[in-house]
Design a protein around this motif. Structure first.
Motif, mmCIF file in Angstrom:
data_model
loop_
_atom_site.group_PDB
_atom_site.id
_atom_site.type_symbol
_atom_site.label_atom_id
_atom_site.label_comp_id
_atom_site.label_asym_id
_atom_site.label_seq_id
_atom_site.Cartn_x
_atom_site.Cartn_y
_atom_site.Cartn_z
ATOM 1 N N VAL A 43 0.841 -1.204 0.000
ATOM 2 C CA VAL A 43 0.000 0.000 0.000
ATOM 3 C C VAL A 43 0.875 1.253 0.000
ATOM 4 C CG1 VAL A 43 -1.655 1.326 1.357
ATOM 5 C CG2 VAL A 43 -1.973 -1.135 1.070
ATOM 6 N N LEU A 44 1.922 1.262 0.841
ATOM 7 C CA LEU A 44 2.822 2.413 0.874
ATOM 8 C C LEU A 44 3.502 2.620 -0.467
ATOM 9 C CD1 LEU A 44 4.354 4.649 2.355
ATOM 10 C CD2 LEU A 44 6.006 2.935 3.087
ATOM 11 N N LEU A 45 3.997 1.540 -1.065
ATOM 12 C CA LEU A 45 4.651 1.657 -2.360
ATOM 13 C C LEU A 45 3.691 2.164 -3.422
ATOM 14 C CD1 LEU A 45 6.840 -1.583 -2.473
ATOM 15 C CD2 LEU A 45 7.646 0.780 -2.352
ATOM 16 N N ALA A 46 2.457 1.672 -3.385
ATOM 17 C CA ALA A 46 1.483 2.054 -4.402
ATOM 18 C C ALA A 46 1.209 3.550 -4.390
ATOM 19 C CB ALA A 46 0.175 1.276 -4.199
ATOM 20 N N PHE A 298 -4.996 0.534 -5.855
ATOM 21 C CA PHE A 298 -3.567 0.467 -5.600
ATOM 22 C C PHE A 298 -2.714 0.515 -6.865
ATOM 23 C CE2 PHE A 298 -5.070 -2.072 -1.754
ATOM 24 C CZ PHE A 298 -5.177 -0.916 -0.987
ATOM 25 N N VAL A 299 -3.325 0.359 -8.022
ATOM 26 C CA VAL A 299 -2.590 0.460 -9.280
ATOM 27 C C VAL A 299 -3.118 1.626 -10.115
ATOM 28 C CG1 VAL A 299 -1.926 -0.716 -11.403
ATOM 29 C CG2 VAL A 299 -2.108 -2.022 -9.283
ATOM 30 N N GLY A 300 -4.403 1.628 -10.387
ATOM 31 C CA GLY A 300 -4.965 2.648 -11.265
ATOM 32 C C GLY A 300 -4.908 4.048 -10.706
ATOM 33 N N ASN A 301 -5.268 4.216 -9.434
ATOM 34 C CA ASN A 301 -5.310 5.569 -8.873
ATOM 35 C C ASN A 301 -3.925 6.209 -8.758
ATOM 36 O OD1 ASN A 301 -7.195 7.605 -7.563
ATOM 37 N ND2 ASN A 301 -5.685 7.345 -5.949
ATOM 38 N N PRO A 302 -2.882 5.516 -8.255
ATOM 39 C CA PRO A 302 -1.568 6.161 -8.211
ATOM 40 C C PRO A 302 -0.997 6.492 -9.591
ATOM 41 C CG PRO A 302 -1.641 4.308 -6.692
ATOM 42 C CD PRO A 302 -2.872 4.222 -7.531
#
Length: 376
Positions: A43-46, A298-302
């Protein structure tokens, strides 16, 4: 006196086997802790990775001037920060900005200008404003250096033992020294006065993604039947599109342009996210809901590039984000609000494609899991 038969005591439970109500084994508890720690790191990385790794690079900018001047602009940009393309005129440079082929422009010559478009990206606009300030500093440095050049020539003649050429008699009417040019910074496509820093449009991406997820989870858990689920998703998209557009445009005035177009874009984005989650749930069960949340949140939003240009992300992640629902939704809303001359076909097609994929997954999951059930 009769002697009763003694009932043997029950044998103790085997110590190696799990007794009813026994505590969770230590191994399982530790594995759970490890998985939770890995999840928190992911989560932090994302959310932190795009901001940490992003840098000013490959920013498309138009330039008006001679080929030598345009090449000089590109060479002075630090570390390939600018992707400079030559424009034939000032009007052509403005057109490139309005069609989103460039984030700004540099007009060279006797009246230097820098065009920015804060509606395209406040981060890019801030960087180009700094470019304009650097141009002004260079111009002033050149003006200050001109008398020094004359003194240097006089010193050179003195060192050579020869007097400098005698100045000609001053002309009776000498032209006055030209004023120092001032670099003008113009915002060609400004943001809404109610959202001057673009924070509202950037922050709106997360609620839109969460809205699609909430609808998808509720429909997955509370609605059964392929057609009923598809109908619920469509109805949810219409209602959510009207409600969210009413808040973002009618109340907060973050969005501009046609209310109905913005409502349609929001509704289609919500439908695409909800359809994917419901479809994955129909195909994989509860694990499908988690997978849909990972893809969206976690993928699309960041990678949506709502807070910075997609060019600032390490390649190819900026382009990858535009193929996902949050990135396509954010780009579409920005185009509809501020760049009506730009082509919005690609984000429309991306959202429609995800919605269709979700509908197909719903149908495949239903007929695979319940082949003998005829829907009423």
């Amino acid at each position: 006196m009769s002697t009763g038969t003694l009932t043997p005591a029950p044998a103790p439970a085997h110590r190696d086997g799990p007794a009813p109500g026994a505590h969770t084994p230590w191994g399982h508890a530790l594995r759970t802790a490890v998985l939770a720690a890995i999840a928190v790191c992911i989560v932090l990385l994302a959310f932190a990775w795009p901001g940490v790794t992003a840098k000013v690079q490959n920013l498309p900018v138009a330039a008006v001037g001679t080929p030598e001047q345009v090449a000089q602009v590109a060479s002075k940009a630090p570390g390939g920060a600018l992707d400079v393309r030559r424009a034939a005129s000032r009007d052509e440079a403005v057109e490139l900005i309005r069609t989103k082929e460039a984030y700004g422009a540099v007009i060279l010559g006797n009246a230097p200008e820098v065009f920015i478009a804060s509606a395209a990206s406040p981060a890019a606009a801030q960087f180009l404003t700094q470019v304009g300030q650097q141009m002004q500093s260079q111009i002033q440095a050149q003006v200050i250096a001109r008398p020094q050049d004359a003194l240097g020539q006089a010193a050179q003649h003195a060192a050579q033992g020869s007097a400098p050429a005698a100045p000609q008699s001053p002309a009776p009417q000498q032209a006055p020294q030209a004023a120092t040019p001032t670099v003008t910074v113009t915002d060609v496509v400004p943001l809404s006065p109610d959202d001057p820093r673009g924070a509202g449009l950037a922050v709106a991406g997360l609620p839109l993604a969460m809205g699609g997820m909430i609808g998808g989870v509720l429909i997955s858990l509370l609605v059964s039947g392929t057609w009923r689920r598809l109908g619920a998703i469509a109805a949810y998209g219409v209602l959510a599109g009207l409600g969210l557009a009413g808040i973002l445009q009618g109340w907060f005035h973050i969005l501009q342009g046609s209310f109905w177009a913005n409502a349609g874009a929001i509704g289609l984005g919500v439908v695409a996210t909800a359809a994917i989650i419901v479809g994955l749930n129909a195909l994989l069960g509860r694990a499908g809901i988690a997978l849909g949340a990972v893809i969206t949140l976690f993928v699309g939003n960041p990678l949506s590039s709502l807070t910075q240009p997609k060019e600032f992300l390490p390649a190819p992640w900026g382009d990858v984000g535009q193929w996902l629902v949050p990135g396509a939704s954010g780009t579409l809303l920005r185009d509809l609000s501020y760049f009506p001359e730009a082509s919005a076909l690609f984000p429309w097609l991306v959202l429609v494609g995800w919605a269709v994929v979700g509908a197909v997954l719903i149908a495949v999951g239903h007929f695979r899991n319940e082949p003998a059930v005829a829907e009423v």
